[in-house]
Design a protein around this motif. Structure first.
Motif, PDB file in Angstrom:
ATOM      1  N   LEU A   1      18.577  41.832  60.528  1.00  0.00           N
ATOM      2  CA  LEU A   1      19.745  41.225  59.901  1.00  0.00           C
ATOM      3  C   LEU A   1      21.050  41.573  60.614  1.00  0.00           C
ATOM      4  CD1 LEU A   1      19.088  41.624  56.054  1.00  0.00           C
ATOM      5  CD2 LEU A   1      19.012  39.525  57.395  1.00  0.00           C
ATOM      6  N   ASN A   2      21.164  42.800  61.089  1.00  0.00           N
ATOM      7  CA  ASN A   2      22.432  43.269  61.656  1.00  0.00           C
ATOM      8  C   ASN A   2      22.949  42.435  62.830  1.00  0.00           C
ATOM      9  OD1 ASN A   2      22.563  45.308  59.759  1.00  0.00           O
ATOM     10  ND2 ASN A   2      21.623  46.860  61.075  1.00  0.00           N
ATOM     11  N   PRO A   3      22.092  41.934  63.738  1.00  0.00           N
ATOM     12  CA  PRO A   3      22.624  41.116  64.846  1.00  0.00           C
ATOM     13  C   PRO A   3      23.233  39.790  64.404  1.00  0.00           C
ATOM     14  CG  PRO A   3      20.418  41.957  65.364  1.00  0.00           C
ATOM     15  CD  PRO A   3      20.653  42.209  63.914  1.00  0.00           C
ATOM     16  N   ILE A   4      22.966  39.351  63.176  1.00  0.00           N
ATOM     17  CA  ILE A   4      23.507  38.085  62.672  1.00  0.00           C
ATOM     18  C   ILE A   4      24.897  38.342  62.103  1.00  0.00           C
ATOM     19  CG2 ILE A   4      23.161  36.170  61.080  1.00  0.00           C
ATOM     20  CD1 ILE A   4      20.178  36.852  61.089  1.00  0.00           C
ATOM     21  N   SER A   5      25.896  37.607  62.585  1.00  0.00           N
ATOM     22  CA  SER A   5      27.280  37.858  62.192  1.00  0.00           C
ATOM     23  C   SER A   5      27.574  37.276  60.812  1.00  0.00           C
ATOM     24  CB  SER A   5      28.240  37.228  63.220  1.00  0.00           C
ATOM     25  OG  SER A   5      28.012  35.843  63.335  1.00  0.00           O
ATOM     26  N   GLY A   6      28.029  38.140  59.908  1.00  0.00           N
ATOM     27  CA  GLY A   6      28.440  37.683  58.588  1.00  0.00           C
ATOM     28  C   GLY A   6      27.310  37.663  57.580  1.00  0.00           C
ATOM     29  N   ALA A   7      27.601  38.147  56.379  1.00  0.00           N
ATOM     30  CA  ALA A   7      26.586  38.200  55.319  1.00  0.00           C
ATOM     31  C   ALA A   7      26.127  36.806  54.907  1.00  0.00           C
ATOM     32  CB  ALA A   7      27.145  38.950  54.104  1.00  0.00           C
ATOM     33  N   ALA A   8      27.023  35.812  55.008  1.00  0.00           N
ATOM     34  CA  ALA A   8      26.649  34.443  54.626  1.00  0.00           C
ATOM     35  C   ALA A   8      25.580  33.887  55.559  1.00  0.00           C
ATOM     36  CB  ALA A   8      27.883  33.538  54.640  1.00  0.00           C
ATOM     37  N   LEU A   9      25.701  34.153  56.845  1.00  0.00           N
ATOM     38  CA  LEU A   9      24.700  33.688  57.802  1.00  0.00           C
ATOM     39  C   LEU A   9      23.407  34.494  57.670  1.00  0.00           C
ATOM     40  CD1 LEU A   9      26.815  33.027  61.024  1.00  0.00           C
ATOM     41  CD2 LEU A   9      25.916  31.379  59.387  1.00  0.00           C
ATOM     42  N   GLN A  10      23.519  35.734  57.232  1.00  0.00           N
ATOM     43  CA  GLN A  10      22.329  36.557  57.017  1.00  0.00           C
ATOM     44  C   GLN A  10      21.498  36.011  55.856  1.00  0.00           C
ATOM     45  OE1 GLN A  10      23.761  40.565  56.506  1.00  0.00           O
ATOM     46  NE2 GLN A  10      24.254  40.828  58.677  1.00  0.00           N
ATOM     47  N   ILE A  11      22.156  35.692  54.759  1.00  0.00           N
ATOM     48  CA  ILE A  11      21.408  35.141  53.623  1.00  0.00           C
ATOM     49  C   ILE A  11      20.896  33.743  53.967  1.00  0.00           C
ATOM     50  CG2 ILE A  11      23.480  34.227  52.491  1.00  0.00           C
ATOM     51  CD1 ILE A  11      20.364  35.641  50.738  1.00  0.00           C
ATOM     52  N   GLN A  12      21.624  33.012  54.790  1.00  0.00           N
ATOM     53  CA  GLN A  12      21.142  31.701  55.236  1.00  0.00           C
ATOM     54  C   GLN A  12      19.850  31.840  56.022  1.00  0.00           C
ATOM     55  OE1 GLN A  12      23.016  29.690  58.601  1.00  0.00           O
ATOM     56  NE2 GLN A  12      23.212  27.838  57.372  1.00  0.00           N
ATOM     57  N   ARG A  13      19.795  32.825  56.942  1.00  0.00           N
ATOM     58  CA  ARG A  13      18.581  33.041  57.726  1.00  0.00           C
ATOM     59  C   ARG A  13      17.416  33.442  56.822  1.00  0.00           C
ATOM     60  NH1 ARG A  13      17.591  34.138  62.974  1.00  0.00           N
ATOM     61  NH2 ARG A  13      19.160  32.520  63.220  1.00  0.00           N
ATOM     62  N   GLU A  14      17.677  34.260  55.820  1.00  0.00           N
ATOM     63  CA  GLU A  14      16.636  34.655  54.881  1.00  0.00           C
ATOM     64  C   GLU A  14      16.107  33.441  54.099  1.00  0.00           C
ATOM     65  OE1 GLU A  14      15.611  38.537  54.029  1.00  0.00           O
ATOM     66  OE2 GLU A  14      15.568  37.527  55.971  1.00  0.00           O
ATOM     67  N   LEU A  15      17.004  32.561  53.718  1.00  0.00           N
ATOM     68  CA  LEU A  15      16.591  31.337  53.024  1.00  0.00           C
ATOM     69  C   LEU A  15      15.775  30.428  53.938  1.00  0.00           C
ATOM     70  CD1 LEU A  15      19.866  30.553  51.044  1.00  0.00           C
ATOM     71  CD2 LEU A  15      17.615  30.891  50.011  1.00  0.00           C
ATOM     72  N   GLN A  16      16.149  30.370  55.206  1.00  0.00           N
ATOM     73  CA  GLN A  16      15.399  29.556  56.168  1.00  0.00           C
ATOM     74  C   GLN A  16      13.970  30.068  56.309  1.00  0.00           C
ATOM     75  OE1 GLN A  16      17.985  29.889  59.567  1.00  0.00           O
ATOM     76  NE2 GLN A  16      19.180  28.075  59.036  1.00  0.00           N
ATOM     77  N   TRP A  17      13.810  31.377  56.339  1.00  0.00           N
ATOM     78  CA  TRP A  17      12.477  31.967  56.404  1.00  0.00           C
ATOM     79  C   TRP A  17      11.679  31.643  55.141  1.00  0.00           C
ATOM     80  CZ3 TRP A  17       8.939  34.143  59.414  1.00  0.00           C
ATOM     81  CH2 TRP A  17       9.317  34.573  60.683  1.00  0.00           C
ATOM     82  N   PHE A  18      12.325  31.795  53.994  1.00  0.00           N
ATOM     83  CA  PHE A  18      11.642  31.546  52.722  1.00  0.00           C
ATOM     84  C   PHE A  18      11.190  30.088  52.621  1.00  0.00           C
ATOM     85  CE2 PHE A  18      11.490  30.764  48.104  1.00  0.00           C
ATOM     86  CZ  PHE A  18      10.678  31.825  47.704  1.00  0.00           C
ATOM     87  N   LYS A  19      12.063  29.169  53.011  1.00  0.00           N
ATOM     88  CA  LYS A  19      11.728  27.746  52.956  1.00  0.00           C
ATOM     89  C   LYS A  19      10.613  27.396  53.941  1.00  0.00           C
ATOM     90  CE  LYS A  19      14.694  26.526  49.817  1.00  0.00           C
ATOM     91  NZ  LYS A  19      14.238  26.053  48.473  1.00  0.00           N
ATOM     92  N   GLU A  20      10.639  28.013  55.115  1.00  0.00           N
ATOM     93  CA  GLU A  20       9.610  27.743  56.116  1.00  0.00           C
ATOM     94  C   GLU A  20       8.239  28.185  55.622  1.00  0.00           C
ATOM     95  OE1 GLU A  20       7.225  27.063  59.363  1.00  0.00           O
ATOM     96  OE2 GLU A  20       9.204  26.228  58.905  1.00  0.00           O
ATOM     97  N   VAL A  21       8.144  29.391  55.095  1.00  0.00           N
ATOM     98  CA  VAL A  21       6.863  29.894  54.589  1.00  0.00           C
ATOM     99  C   VAL A  21       6.437  29.107  53.358  1.00  0.00           C
ATOM    100  CG1 VAL A  21       5.651  31.922  53.681  1.00  0.00           C
ATOM    101  CG2 VAL A  21       7.282  32.189  55.550  1.00  0.00           C
ATOM    102  N   GLU A  22       7.396  28.686  52.541  1.00  0.00           N
ATOM    103  CA  GLU A  22       7.095  27.882  51.354  1.00  0.00           C
ATOM    104  C   GLU A  22       6.428  26.569  51.749  1.00  0.00           C
ATOM    105  OE1 GLU A  22       9.460  27.006  47.235  1.00  0.00           O
ATOM    106  OE2 GLU A  22      10.466  26.408  49.077  1.00  0.00           O
ATOM    107  N   ARG A  23       6.860  25.971  52.863  1.00  0.00           N
ATOM    108  CA  ARG A  23       6.240  24.737  53.351  1.00  0.00           C
ATOM    109  C   ARG A  23       4.836  24.982  53.877  1.00  0.00           C
ATOM    110  NH1 ARG A  23      11.662  23.549  55.054  1.00  0.00           N
ATOM    111  NH2 ARG A  23      11.313  24.680  57.003  1.00  0.00           N
ATOM    112  N   PHE A  24       4.570  26.202  54.331  1.00  0.00           N
ATOM    113  CA  PHE A  24       3.274  26.507  54.937  1.00  0.00           C
ATOM    114  C   PHE A  24       2.205  26.819  53.898  1.00  0.00           C
ATOM    115  CE2 PHE A  24       0.382  29.873  56.467  1.00  0.00           C
ATOM    116  CZ  PHE A  24      -0.333  29.133  57.401  1.00  0.00           C
ATOM    117  N   VAL A  25       2.535  27.623  52.890  1.00  0.00           N
ATOM    118  CA  VAL A  25       1.530  28.083  51.929  1.00  0.00           C
ATOM    119  C   VAL A  25       1.150  26.977  50.951  1.00  0.00           C
ATOM    120  CG1 VAL A  25       2.345  30.465  52.086  1.00  0.00           C
ATOM    121  CG2 VAL A  25       3.289  28.953  50.321  1.00  0.00           C
ATOM    122  N   CYS A  26       0.130  27.250  50.160  1.00  0.00           N
ATOM    123  CA  CYS A  26      -0.295  26.296  49.127  1.00  0.00           C
ATOM    124  C   CYS A  26       0.776  26.205  48.028  1.00  0.00           C
ATOM    125  CB  CYS A  26      -1.613  26.733  48.517  1.00  0.00           C
ATOM    126  SG  CYS A  26      -2.982  26.796  49.693  1.00  0.00           S
TER     127      CYS A  26
END
Length: 342
Positions: A120-145
């Motif tokens: 998380l630390n290399p990503i500038s700004g807490a808003a972009l950090q939570i955005q990246r976390e949401l992107q991961w969550f959405k990606e895995v959500e599309r993959f799983v059942c």
């Protein structure tokens, strides 16, 4: 030199894998590759993982002390390059859609956990950090059942419940970051709006008292002034309204994915346009007032006009670039090679 060292390292790894395969009993393979493939997974070294698995296929089932296999470990550590190998897998990848760890967490539960600080630390700004976390969550959500989205772990938590719990503090930090940024730029936008509005009603050179037509209305420089001032006024008002909409937003988790970054992008771009147009209008005013008697003034005006504009670009471009790339253009997930993987 870097490319040569990289190629030599891959060749050495391949030779090592071949040596293990030819010289070691098959039942002992895991002793040699288990720690190596897990560490490569954590470090996002996808070529290492790909090479080891291509020579020693059972390495794909390596597990750490918590019972997490490679793909689960990938999601926990946010190693997107290794995760993308899923797109190159055959039907074996379907196993990971339903697999759970010893605590009853499916793959989406693991994506809902907060990423390690070093990710998380290399990503500038807490808003972009939570955005990246949401992107991961959405990606895995599309993959799983689909049923995995409501499946509960041993603590009775669904993936969404776990995500909200783990990211509560990060969402708060993201809200503070967004509000602080918006408040700072709101002052700038308001000042520009005031200045260009005042300039619009008090045109350079004044107006003819009989007709009310500006004295310099037939000058090209006046046309430039009028157009630039109008552009600056409209864009600064737009920027001001967008920043105010950020300050009054609800700041829900999902808003950090597209809605809030988009508002900030529009606000910053319109603020840049308004600043540039304001400087151009000011330069045109100076030329109208002093240009006839001092024609040499055009050169320093052009140079000095570029100074604040280039300063704004130099200081704010990294933020705008990160926002735009992270929101619209930087696809960290997807098939990167046609080479089959397991």
């Amino acid at each position: 030199m870097g490319a040569k060292m990289h190629n030599n390292a891959i060749k050495l790894l391949k030779s090592t894998c071949i040596y293990i395969k030819e010289s070691v009993d098959a039942e002992s393979y895991a002793y040699y590759y288990n720690n190596a493939v897990l560490e490569a997974t954590r470090e996002n070294a996808y070529e290492v993982v790909e090479t080891i698995v291509s020579y020693l296929p059972n390495a794909i089932w390596s597990t750490n002390e918590d019972g997490h296999n490679i793909i689960q470990y990938v999601v926990i550590n946010r190693s997107e390059m290794v995760y993308n190998l899923l797109y190159q897998m055959s039907e074996h990848k379907n196993v990971y859609k339903t697999i759970v760890d010893p605590l009853g967490n499916n793959l989406l539960h693991l994506a809902a956990r907060l990423a390690p600080p070093e990710k998380l630390n290399p990503i500038s700004g807490a808003a972009l950090q939570i955005q990246r976390e949401l992107q991961w969550f959405k990606e895995v959500e599309r993959f799983v059942c689909s049923l995995n989205t409501i499946q509960k772990n041993h603590l009775g938590e669904t993936p969404q419940m776990l995500f909200t719990k783990q990211h509560k503090e990060l969402v708060t930090d993201g809200e503070k970051w967004m509000k602080t940024t918006a408040e700072s730029y709101t002052i700038t936008s308001a000042l520009i709006t005031t200045i260009v509005f005042a300039a619009a009603i008090t045109v350079p050179g004044g107006s003819n008292q009989d007709s009310g037509i500006p004295v310099f209305s037939k000058k090209i420089a006046f046309t430039i002034f009028a157009i630039s001032d109008a552009i600056s006024l409209f864009t600064s008002v737009t920027s001001l309204l967008m920043f105010l909409s950020i300050l009054t937003a609800r700041f829900a988790e999902q808003d950090f994915l597209y809605k809030l970054p988009t508002k900030l992008i529009i606000s910053l771009i319109t603020l840049f346009i308004s600043t540039t147009a304001m400087i151009v209008a000011f330069g045109a005013t100076l030329y109208l007032v002093f240009g006839k008697s001092h024609s040499w003034i055009l050169a320093p005006i052009a140079v000095l006009t570029c100074l604040p504009v280039s300063s704004f670009v130099f200081l704010q471009y990294p933020l705008i670039r990160d926002l735009v790339m992270s929101t619209y253009f930087r696809r960290i997930f997807g098939k990167k090679s046609n080479k089959s993987f397991y």
